[in-house]
Design a protein around this motif. Structure first.
Motif, mmCIF file in Angstrom:
data_model
loop_
_atom_site.group_PDB
_atom_site.id
_atom_site.type_symbol
_atom_site.label_atom_id
_atom_site.label_comp_id
_atom_site.label_asym_id
_atom_site.label_seq_id
_atom_site.Cartn_x
_atom_site.Cartn_y
_atom_site.Cartn_z
ATOM 1 N N PHE A 257 0.849 -1.190 0.000
ATOM 2 C CA PHE A 257 0.000 0.000 0.000
ATOM 3 C C PHE A 257 0.880 1.234 0.000
ATOM 4 O O PHE A 257 1.446 1.598 0.993
ATOM 5 N N ALA A 258 1.005 1.846 -1.128
ATOM 6 C CA ALA A 258 1.800 3.058 -1.164
ATOM 7 C C ALA A 258 1.012 4.246 -0.663
ATOM 8 O O ALA A 258 1.568 5.209 -0.139
ATOM 9 N N ASP A 259 -0.259 4.162 -0.854
ATOM 10 C CA ASP A 259 -1.081 5.286 -0.410
ATOM 11 C C ASP A 259 -2.506 4.831 -0.137
ATOM 12 O O ASP A 259 -2.830 3.660 -0.255
ATOM 13 N N ARG A 260 -3.310 5.795 0.108
ATOM 14 C CA ARG A 260 -4.670 5.505 0.477
ATOM 15 C C ARG A 260 -5.439 4.890 -0.675
ATOM 16 O O ARG A 260 -6.225 3.956 -0.494
ATOM 17 N N THR A 261 -5.248 5.396 -1.854
ATOM 18 C CA THR A 261 -5.993 4.858 -3.008
ATOM 19 C C THR A 261 -5.688 3.396 -3.208
ATOM 20 O O THR A 261 -6.569 2.608 -3.577
ATOM 21 N N SER A 262 -4.480 2.999 -2.977
ATOM 22 C CA SER A 262 -4.153 1.598 -3.173
ATOM 23 C C SER A 262 -4.932 0.729 -2.192
ATOM 24 O O SER A 262 -5.343 -0.377 -2.512
ATOM 25 N N ILE A 263 -5.115 1.292 -0.996
ATOM 26 C CA ILE A 263 -5.920 0.524 -0.038
ATOM 27 C C ILE A 263 -7.368 0.403 -0.555
ATOM 28 O O ILE A 263 -7.974 -0.672 -0.562
ATOM 29 N N ASP A 264 -7.836 1.571 -0.986
ATOM 30 C CA ASP A 264 -9.228 1.552 -1.502
ATOM 31 C C ASP A 264 -9.381 0.564 -2.653
ATOM 32 O O ASP A 264 -10.329 -0.244 -2.712
#
Lengths: 609, 361
Positions: A257-264
């Motif tokens: 997960f580099a950032d929040r979008t990747s989590i989403d």
């Protein structure tokens, strides 16, 4: 007063001597070494007594000097004196003391107050005055030049002090030397240095008062420990934040997960996959294909059965039936295959989904709450991500804080160093101040010593002034008199050759002949002797104060340097000039001869007889 | 509780500036502090009160360190110090940033301070002289009155040169002992309760009498002083010494007399010598042998040469000396000191330079 007879019991080298004298001129003849000076001393001792105390300037007692050589206990003698018709016998026993005195009158009765009587007889003169006037020796110097010097000294002395042996100039010189040695002890710079030291003290004191000299070291140290503490805490916090951030980062990185979008997206993918899974599972579960397959199979079977049951069937029908049953069988197989593929697909999707959720849930088991679990998990990651972001943010702030605090720390160190430097300076100044104060009190002592010294120097100045003033007075009163009288005597003694004695203001002495003025240095020794004689006689007249001739005059070897003519002149003058008793001590016969030639009355005694 | 009270030691004061023994004297004064500490050790003294002017000036770090080392040697004794006028605390004082041994209590602040010593059952209220501060004994007194403390032994210490003020402030107060400083000689304002020990060492000729410290004991049960005594500590005394001279006194006699007196009274004491009387005019007193050997701060020569003016005049009726004497006699007014001195100088000079000795037999 007249000395009629001398008897010596014991005095110096003389013992048992008896001499008779007459009025007027007496020649006392004694060869050299016969004891003329001792006799002279005896007369003076008898008339004035002997000083018992040690003399000035530490001389040994005169009393011992004349103790009888042969019989020390026999020390003294007698003088017979006549005065105003009376005869007195003066006895002294020097063994009993230098001032032992008895006077007996003609009836051998002791006079009650011998000192008083003697003083009267001596016109109240003291021994020193008598010695410097009536007891006449000669100039001691051997050469003409020294004689002139000596004579000059006497004349000036007489002029300025009224006496032969008082020397105003020497006294002034002596005082100057004293003053010089005082001046050496006087610290002239002391007052000035004191003023400057006091000035420096004041300056230093006011310098030290300056606000920049305040000692804030305690406060600065406290402040620095504070800063140090804060910095430590900040660094600690920063470290923690960094750890936290890193940990979170790692975890997130692990999951990619580099950032929040990747989590989403991950969650979305999973939801989709799940939907897919659910659909396919449902699909897979569907009985329809199975039913169809079954029906078809049954159909196939029926058809084939029918085909084979019914023997008379047209072949076409037979084959149709078989063909149909084969079709139906195929269909059943197809349906079964569809189901099978559906199942496989569903299994694959399930497996994929399982794989997908494995990293997040730790198991690939697909539970009912899967989506909830995943969502929770993802929320967790989201929170973690937020935490990381927060940590980064705070970390930045903390880093800034650290920079600020480090700067403060460095400044604080600087301040401390500066304060320490200031403190060092202050200490140096305090030490200097203390040593200046010490110097000031030293100087105060010196200044008060100086005051005392100055006081003494002022007294010396005053004394010198007094002496100089008085010698002027003496000069103008006595000096003038003596010079005049001496001039008169000189004129007579030299039968007019030298008429006057003059002493100029700057103490140049000269004698005047009829023609010219001769400086004293240019006179012959014989003439100088005559001048000396004239001076002594004029001084004598002065002290007699009008009572001429009342004291015996003693000439002690006074005429040895006189040539015959001078001798005649001198003796002739003296016998005419002096009314009182004259005692001439001599080792020559010349005086006798001259007096006889002059037809002057005289008597003579021989000491050695 | 055993205690020692002293003040005004004035370390570093160079009273004998410029004199031969100035270094020795400084060392003696430092030595006295050592003696006091040693005595504290020997008598198991529990508290030392130094009520002002321990130093004669702003002490520098080196001086503080020396004193601190000494204090360190009696770690069991509490030492309370307040400053006086000469060593008062200023903004620039090195003492503000000096760290003392743990048993030394020298608060650098402007105003009254309280030290509690529960181990001794005592509390000490003190106040240092602080530059430009207007605060004085009154502030300390008020502070003490307002403060309530259950410890029984209550002591006050301050440098207060005015005994009246001290009396006013402390006599009505309920304290065991007021340790004062600022008066040079031993003085009791109220015996055994409000006392000045006097300067521990004398510093000048006017500081006569004994100098030392006060030693005492306060009962832990009653809080009262049960023993108080003065212990002389000073190494020297300033002594005036008057010597009567007469006509017969010779220089060597005088020297011997002075030496004997000094040996008798103490050779380390500092003397002011005063010579008076009528001396033989031929004698002058050369006393450098004595001043080299002993500590003679000052010699005041009030002797006058004993001239017998009558006899002198008789001997010199017609000459300069006679004129001199008769003129002086004619002076109507009293001779001033300067006149007299000038006269003695003049007569001495005339007599010494006269050649009369040659005329005598």
């Amino acid at each position: 007063m007249r000395i009629d007879r001398i008897h010596i019991d014991g005095f110096g080298r003389l013992r048992g001597l008896d001499l008779k004298l007459s009025e007027g001129m007496n020649i006392i003849y004694g060869r050299n070494e016969a004891g003329k000076s001792t006799l002279h001393a005896f007369l003076l001792a008898m008339l004035f007594g002997i000083e018992e105390k040690p003399g000035r300037l530490g001389q040994e007692a005169v009393l011992e000097r004349y103790r009888n050589w042969y019989e020390p206990e026999v020390y003294g003698g007698e003088l017979w004196l006549s005065h105003e018709g009376r005869i007195y016998r003066l006895c002294r026993n020097f063994n009993k003391g230098g001032k032992d005195l008895r006077i007996l009158d003609e009836a051998d009765t002791e006079i009650r107050d011998p000192e008083k009587l003697l003083s009267e007889l001596l016109l109240s003169l003291s021994s020193s005055v008598y010695s410097s006037t009536a007891s006449i020796g000669q100039l001691k110097s051997a050469t003409g030049r020294n004689m002139a010097r000596e004579l000059k000294k006497y004349i000036i002395g007489l002029n300025t002090t009224g006496s032969f042996d008082m020397d105003a100039e020497a006294a002034v010189r002596y005082l100057s030397l004293k003053k010089e040695s005082l001046e050496k002890r006087y610290e002239t710079e002391a007052t000035r240095e004191y003023a400057s030291v006091i000035g420096r003290i004041k300056n230093l004191e006011s310098e030290l008062e300056q606000p920049e000299n305040e000692n804030r070291l305690g406060y600065l140290h406290d402040r620095q420990s504070d800063t140090d503490q804060k910095l430590r805490e900040a660094e600690q916090r920063h470290k923690e934040l960094k750890e936290r951030e890193e940990n979170a980062g790692e975890i997130l990185k692990e999951q990619g997960f580099a950032d929040r979008t990747s989590i989403d997206r991950a969650e979305e993918d999973i939801i989709k996959a799940h939907e897919d899974h659910v659909r396919r599972h449902r699909q897979a579960k569907s009985l329809v294909p199975s039913v169809i397959s079954g029906i078809l199979l049954v159909g196939a079977l029926l058809l084939s059965a029918a085909a084979f049951y019914f023997n008379k069937l047209p072949s076409a029908v037979f084959f149709a039936l078989i063909g149909a049953s084969v079709l139906l069988l195929a269909g059943a197989i197809a349906a079964a295959a569809v189901k099978r593929s559906r199942q496989k697909r569903a299994e694959a999707v399930e497996k994929e989904l399982g794989e997908r959720i494995l990293p997040y849930l730790g198991s690939s088991e697909i539970s009912e709450n899967l989506l909830l679990d995943i969502h929770e998990r993802m929320e967790g990651y989201r929170r973690l991500y937020q935490t990381r972001m927060d940590a980064l943010e705070e970390g930045k702030r903390t880093a800034e804080e650290i920079i600020e605090l480090s700067r403060e720390q460095a400044e604080g160190r600087d301040d401390i160093e500066k304060q320490q430097a200031v403190n060092r300076e202050v200490e140096e100044k305090l030490l200097l101040l203390n040593s200046l104060r010490n110097r000031a009190s030293e100087l105060r002592m010196i200044i008060s010593d100086n005051k005392r010294i100055k006081n003494d120097m002022d007294a010396i100045d005053m004394a010198v002034e007094n002496i100089e003033e008085l010698s002027h007075e003496v000069r103008s009163s006595l000096g003038a008199y003596i010079n005049e009288e001496a001039g008169r005597i000189l004129s007579k003694v030299t039968a007019g050759a030298y008429r006057r004695l003059s002493v100029s203001d700057d103490m140049q002495i000269s004698v005047e002949t009829r023609e010219r003025s001769i400086p004293i240095e240019d006179l012959s020794m014989g003439t100088m002797d005559q001048v000396y004689l004239a001076l002594r006689l004029s001084a004598l007249r002065l002290v007699e104060g009008g009572r001429d001739g009342e004291l015996p005059v003693l000439f002690d070897d006074s005429f040895t340097l006189y040539d015959d003519e001078r001798l005649r002149g001198a003796l002739s003058f003296i016998s005419g000039y002096y009314k009182g008793q004259i005692l001439i001590f001599t080792c020559q016969k010349r005086e006798e001869t001259v007096l006889r030639e002059l037809g002057a009355a005289f008597s003579s005694v021989d000491m050695s007889a | 509780m055993r205690f020692i009270h002293f003040s005004d030691l004035r370390l570093g004061y160079n009273a004998e500036s410029g004199r031969r023994w100035e270094q020795e004297r400084s060392q003696e004064i430092s030595g006295t502090l050592k003696k006091i500490i040693k005595r504290a050790e020997e008598t198991s003294c529990e508290l030392i009160l130094i009520s002002g002017e321990l130093f004669s000036h702003q002490p520098v770090t080196a001086e503080l360190e020396e004193v601190n080392r000494l204090f360190l040697s009696v770690p069991g004794t509490e030492i309370v110090i307040v400053s006086g006028r000469s060593d008062r605390i200023r903004r620039n004082s090195p003492v503000r940033s000096f760290s003392w041994a743990p048993n030394v209590h020298f608060e650098i602040s402007d105003g009254p301070v309280k030290y509690r010593f529960p181990r001794l059952g005592a509390v000490v209220y003190g106040m240092s002289m602080y530059e430009h501060s207007g605060k004085g004994t009154d502030e300390l007194a008020d502070f003490i009155k307002e403060d309530g403390d259950e410890l029984l032994i209550k002591l006050a210490t301050i440098w207060e040169p005015s005994r009246e003020k001290a009396k006013e402030a402390f006599s009505g107060m309920d304290i065991s002992y007021a340790a004062l400083g600022g008066v040079n000689s031993r003085l009791d304002v109220v015996p055994q309760r409000i006392c000045y020990p006097g300067g521990a060492e004398p510093v000048s000729m006017s500081d006569g009498g004994p100098h030392g410290i006060i030693e005492g004991e306060i009962s832990a049960a009653s809080g009262r002083v049960i023993r108080l005594e003065f212990v002389p500590m000073a190494s020297v005394t300033y002594m005036p010494l008057a010597v009567n001279i007469n006509k017969c006194t010779t220089e060597s006699e005088l020297r011997e007399l002075i030496c004997a007196e000094i040996e008798k009274r103490g050779t380390s004491n500092i003397y002011r010598l005063r010579l008076f009387g009528a001396r033989n005019p031929d004698v002058s007193f050369e006393l450098s042998a004595v001043t080299e050997k002993y500590r003679i701060a000052e010699i005041i020569d009030e002797t006058e040469p004993q001239y017998d003016f009558g006899a002198l005049y008789e001997e010199h009726p017609y000459d300069l000396l006679g004129y001199y004497i008769s003129r002086l006699r004619k002076q109507k007014r009293e001779l001033s000191e300067l006149d007299k001195k000038a006269m003695y100088y003049g007569i001495d000079a005339l007599l010494r330079t006269s050649g009369r000795e040659e005329q005598r037999a």
